[in-house]
Write an enzyme that holds these catalytic residues in place. Structure first.
Site, short mmCIF file in Angstrom:
data_model
loop_
_atom_site.label_atom_id
_atom_site.label_comp_id
_atom_site.label_asym_id
_atom_site.label_seq_id
_atom_site.Cartn_x
_atom_site.Cartn_y
_atom_site.Cartn_z
N LYS A 244 0.95 -1.35 -0.09
CA LYS A 244 -0.01 0.18 0.00
C LYS A 244 0.75 1.28 0.03
O LYS A 244 2.11 1.10 0.42
CB LYS A 244 -0.93 0.13 1.38
CG LYS A 244 -0.20 -0.06 2.39
CD LYS A 244 -1.13 -0.29 3.67
CE LYS A 244 -0.20 -0.35 4.84
NZ LYS A 244 -0.75 -1.42 6.00
N ARG B 10 -10.67 -0.20 14.94
CA ARG B 10 -10.44 0.65 13.74
C ARG B 10 -11.43 0.10 12.69
O ARG B 10 -12.36 0.69 12.48
CB ARG B 10 -8.83 0.77 13.57
CG ARG B 10 -8.52 1.92 12.59
CD ARG B 10 -7.02 1.80 11.96
NE ARG B 10 -6.75 0.62 11.39
CZ ARG B 10 -5.53 0.54 10.93
NH1 ARG B 10 -4.78 1.56 10.99
NH2 ARG B 10 -5.22 -0.79 10.55
N TYR C 257 16.96 29.86 7.95
CA TYR C 257 15.82 30.55 8.37
C TYR C 257 15.73 30.56 10.25
O TYR C 257 16.17 29.46 10.79
CB TYR C 257 14.37 29.84 7.92
CG TYR C 257 14.16 30.04 6.60
CD1 TYR C 257 13.99 31.60 6.17
CD2 TYR C 257 13.97 28.91 5.61
CE1 TYR C 257 13.64 31.48 4.71
CE2 TYR C 257 13.93 29.41 4.29
CZ TYR C 257 13.58 30.57 3.91
OH TYR C 257 13.22 30.78 2.38
C1 LIG Z 1 0.02 -2.22 6.68
C2 LIG Z 1 -0.46 -3.47 7.30
C3 LIG Z 1 0.43 -4.42 7.64
C4 LIG Z 1 1.75 -4.19 7.70
O1 LIG Z 1 2.22 -3.73 8.82
P1 LIG Z 1 3.71 -3.54 9.01
O2 LIG Z 1 3.88 -2.83 10.33
O3 LIG Z 1 4.23 -2.43 7.95
O4 LIG Z 1 4.28 -4.82 8.82
C5 LIG Z 1 -0.41 -5.65 8.10
N1 LIG Z 1 -1.45 -5.48 8.02
C6 LIG Z 1 -2.40 -4.96 7.70
C7 LIG Z 1 -3.89 -4.81 7.70
C8 LIG Z 1 -1.95 -3.50 7.38
O5 LIG Z 1 -2.81 -2.60 7.08
#
Ligand SMILES: *Cc1c(COP(=O)(O)O)cnc(C)c1O
Length: 348
Positions: free
Chosen positions: A33, A125, A244
């Site tokens: 993702k 969630r 800055y």
């Molecule tokens: C993003 C995600 C993961 C992976 O988590 P990491 O901490 O990056 O390994 C696993 N399961 C779900 C449902 C996620 O959204």
């Protein structure tokens, strides 16, 4: 003169093999993702096609990934309308059901669909309440066009290994009455909790070589190296300032390198003075506020030249976990926020 993100496919392949080593013959759902945690799908796809399933958050991401890969894709947000079903119909993707409100849409499908049932074991969630699970499982099983691919849940505190919620979530997940495949473990659980592995694991951050515990893990190799060139060098006299807000004041005669990267590239404005920056392999330190296009770095006694490459994260002096602490955040956020201005390249 521009900032570059070098993406190492050999590091990615190493990290995937580390996952395989930890999980035996279980299957891998690679989390890709947010454009592969900011690494860009086109760079990671050739390697992560070696996983068993690829997972993304949104339909737009499924479409982009489908143009690159023939693999099965898991759509984590699932479908919310008949229009969504029509959109995914040609994309060969599996979907998650995480809310009872998605049930009517799914049961109306005339497209064959593989569905994962996401259970809320305590993160609160997304997910279906454990007490509604059997009902959802039997409703979906009765649908002609639906097959249940598995049951999943997500840890709220996997990166805090002693947190009591981990045990509680596992108990609730284990209590579900099902013959389906199960999936629970993210990177933190894969690295720390063998009892959470089940049938499919879901590594994200560890594939990209960063630790979910935000401390460098020597068994993983960083996939991204963010770098930018030295544009200018100058000497400050004691008492002079830079940048800055004149945030940094030289305590003695100080050599500064100005580097062509800033918050416009995703190097956070919150970085504090003293953040490690490696220039031509030498450890130097940020001095002065991060601008949109530039930073200034105290090079100490090192000999530095215009055109030398600075590494902001991803080499031995600059693990992304350590750098992220200096901005009050995590490796996840730094990696996913590299901006479009940065040029991506394969690392030789
Ligand atoms: C993003 C995600 C993961 C992976 O988590 P990491 O901490 O990056 O390994 C696993 N399961 C779900 C449902 C996620 O959204």
């Amino acid at each position: 003169m521009h900032a570059q993100a070098l993406i190492s496919q050999s590091a990615l392949a190493h990290n995937l093999s580390q996952v395989r080593e930890l999980i035996g013959n279980r299957q891998v759902i690679a989390m890709v993702k947010a454009d592969a945690y900011g690494h860009r799908l086109e760079y990671i796809q050739p390697i992560l096609d070696g996983a068993d399933l690829l997972a993304v958050s949104e339909i737009s991401e499924v479409k982009k990934l489908r143009q690159l890969s023939q693999k099965s894709i898991l759509l984590l947000s699932g479908v919310f309308s008949d229009k969504d079903i029509d959109e995914i119909a040609p994309l060969n993707c599996q979907v998650v059901i995480h809310s009872l409100s998605q049930l009517p849409v799914l049961t109306r499908t005339r497209t064959p669909l593989k569905v994962w049932i996401k259970i809320d074991t305590g993160m609160h969630r997304l997910g279906i309440a454990p007490e509604d699970f059997s009902q959802v499982q039997s409703t979906l099983s009765a649908c002609e066009h639906i097959s249940i691919a598995g049951v999943m849940s997500h840890f709220a505190c996997a990166d805090e290994t002693a947190h009591p919620l981990n045990t509680l979530q596992l108990e609730r997940f284990n209590a579900l009455q099902t013959a389906c495949a199960r999936s629970m473990a993210n990177s933190a659980a894969i690295l720390s909790n063998p009892s959470a592995l089940f049938d499919y694991v879901r590594p994200g951050i560890m594939l990209y070589g960063a630790s979910p515990f935000n401390l460098p893990n020597p068994t993983l190799k960083p996939v991204m190296r963010l770098q930018a060139p030295v544009m200018a060098i100058r000497t400050l006299a004691a008492g002079e300032h830079v940048g800055y807000g004149a945030r940094f004041t030289a305590k003695q005669t100080t050599t500064l390198a100005t580097i062509g990267i800033g918050y416009g590239d995703g190097y956070p404005r919150h970085m504090t003075d003293g953040t490690p920056v490696s220039i031509a392999g030498k450890l130097c330190h940020l001095a002065g506020r991060v601008s949109m296009d530039m930073i200034t770095v105290d090079v100490g006694q090192h000999a530095v030249q215009i055109g030398d490459m600075a590494t902001l994260w991803g080499d031995e002096h600059t693990p992304v976990e350590v750098i992220s602490e200096h901005a009050g955040t995590t490796a996840y956020e730094l990696l996913t926020r590299v901006s479009r201005r940065v040029r991506f390249e394969d690392c030789p």
